[in-house]
Design an enzyme around this catalytic site. Structure first.
Site, PDB file in Angstrom:
ATOM      1  N   ASP A  67       0.821  -1.214   0.000  1.00 62.03           N
ATOM      2  CA  ASP A  67       0.000   0.000   0.000  1.00 62.03           C
ATOM      3  C   ASP A  67       0.852   1.261   0.000  1.00 62.03           C
ATOM      4  OD1 ASP A  67       0.947  -0.389   2.575  1.00 62.03           O
ATOM      5  OD2 ASP A  67      -1.017  -0.661   3.479  1.00 62.03           O
ATOM      6  N   HIS A 138      -7.425  -4.349  10.277  1.00 66.85           N
ATOM      7  CA  HIS A 138      -7.105  -4.159   8.858  1.00 66.85           C
ATOM      8  C   HIS A 138      -5.812  -4.868   8.482  1.00 66.85           C
ATOM      9  CE1 HIS A 138      -4.932  -0.013   9.576  1.00 66.85           C
ATOM     10  NE2 HIS A 138      -4.020  -0.932   9.412  1.00 66.85           N
ATOM     11  N   GLU A 143      -9.803  -1.748   5.246  1.00 65.46           N
ATOM     12  CA  GLU A 143     -10.470  -1.399   6.500  1.00 65.46           C
ATOM     13  C   GLU A 143     -11.723  -2.256   6.709  1.00 65.46           C
ATOM     14  OE1 GLU A 143      -8.773   0.350   8.422  1.00 65.46           O
ATOM     15  OE2 GLU A 143      -8.519   2.449   7.855  1.00 65.46           O
TER      16      GLU A 143
HETATM   17  C1  GLP Z   1      -0.514   0.457   8.741  1.00 66.05           C
HETATM   18  C2  GLP Z   1      -0.284  -0.349   7.438  1.00 66.05           C
HETATM   19  C3  GLP Z   1      -0.437  -1.816   7.661  1.00 66.05           C
HETATM   20  C4  GLP Z   1       0.159  -2.197   8.999  1.00 66.05           C
HETATM   21  C5  GLP Z   1      -0.662  -1.598  10.099  1.00 66.05           C
HETATM   22  C6  GLP Z   1      -0.087  -1.802  11.500  1.00 66.05           C
HETATM   23  O1  GLP Z   1      -1.314   1.536   8.632  1.00 66.05           O
HETATM   24  N1  GLP Z   1      -1.031   0.053   6.298  1.00 66.05           N
HETATM   25  O2  GLP Z   1       0.157  -2.527   6.587  1.00 66.05           O
HETATM   26  O3  GLP Z   1       0.172  -3.581   9.163  1.00 66.05           O
HETATM   27  O4  GLP Z   1      -1.002  -0.255   9.855  1.00 66.05           O
HETATM   28  O5  GLP Z   1       1.001  -0.980  11.733  1.00 66.05           O
HETATM   29  P1  GLP Z   1       1.967  -1.141  12.974  1.00 66.05           P
HETATM   30  O6  GLP Z   1       2.854  -2.303  12.661  1.00 66.05           O
HETATM   31  O7  GLP Z   1       2.740   0.148  13.026  1.00 66.05           O
HETATM   32  O8  GLP Z   1       1.123  -1.367  14.174  1.00 66.05           O
END
Ligand code: GLP
Length: 242
Positions: A67, A138, A143
């Site tokens: 993404d 997500h 979402e």
């Molecule tokens: C982000 C990304 C995801 C990720 C998630 C968790 O916004 N788009 O791919 O897995 O949120 O992030 P974190 O590892 O910082 O908790």
């Protein structure tokens, strides 16, 4: 699902890294699906170390990221392109032309989504897809909702997601409102998926995603339908499994 809970951080990171390096050592041309967020940062550090020790090469590998934010300049400190370059690509022997991230600044975003899917379709499937999980369940930026989208698409980020990611921006108003993300269908095409979950604050969503009902209200729960998923949890994230 193959679920592992680790008492110590070192084993968590080394197990994740070994999955990637074993694959690359068996198939130097492997296609890796990569993720951003704070969760895989330790893994990327370890991969850099292992590369420096001569234990793995990325020279023939190809990567596809899940993404990207819409509207952030590519060289913005918080774009996922910058994240990947700084956290991994700049420190390994990968050919940068073989690293793919959706373009969040495409003049025609719908066309960018179609082109990303076409590329995945023609070059895929991904051999190993890395994933993290959001507090709302997500995966990538798919979402929760009444329905999910199969292919790459533009999505509106939920308030909870923007709040969670505000820690990386000067203020919440600076967090983009939209992102371009691979869809759940595209993610599920990977031959193998490795989901990493860290931290006490992820314990509830981990339990729900891995053992709860399969529902679009928790996009990560769909991974229960994939035949080859390995899930690595640290002790905090795995605390409700005992
Ligand atoms: C982000 C990304 C995801 C990720 C998630 C968790 O916004 N788009 O791919 O897995 O949120 O992030 P974190 O590892 O910082 O908790």
């Amino acid at each position: 699902m193959n679920i592992h809970i680790f008492k110590n951080e070192e084993d968590f990171i080394q197990t994740a890294a070994s999955q990637v390096t074993s694959l690359l050592n068996a198939n130097p041309y492997a296609k890796l699906g990569l993720a951003t967020g704070s969760t895989p940062v330790g893994l990327y550090k370890r991969l850099i170390e292992m590369h420096r020790q001569g234990l793995v090469s990325f020279a023939q590998a190809t990567t596809y990221n899940l993404d990207e934010y819409v509207g952030l300049p590519e060289n913005h400190a918080e774009s996922y392109r910058t994240f990947m370059n700084e956290k991994l690509f700049n420190h390994i022997d990968i050919n940068i032309d073989h690293t793919h991230i959706p373009n969040g600044n495409a003049a025609d975003p719908e066309e960018e989504c179609r082109a990303y899917d076409k590329m995945l379709e023609e070059n895929g499937p991904v051999d190993l897809q890395l994933l993290g999980i959001g507090h709302n369940g997500h995966i990538a930026f798919n979402e929760p909702g009444d329905s999910l989208t199969s292919g790459t698409h533009i999505t509106t980020l939920q308030a909870k997601t923007r709040e969670a990611n505000a820690r990386f921006f000067p203020s919440i108003d600076d967090v983009p409102t939209h992102a371009i993300t691979m869809g759940v269908g595209s993610i599920m095409k990977a031959r193998q998926i490795m989901l990493l979950i860290r931290g006490e604050d992820k314990a509830e969503i981990a339990k729900r995603a891995l053992t709860g009902p399969i529902s679009t209200d928790c996009p990560a729960s769909l991974l229960q339908c994939h035949p080859n998923v390995i899930v690595l949890l640290d002790q905090g994230a795995g605390r409700l499994f005992k």
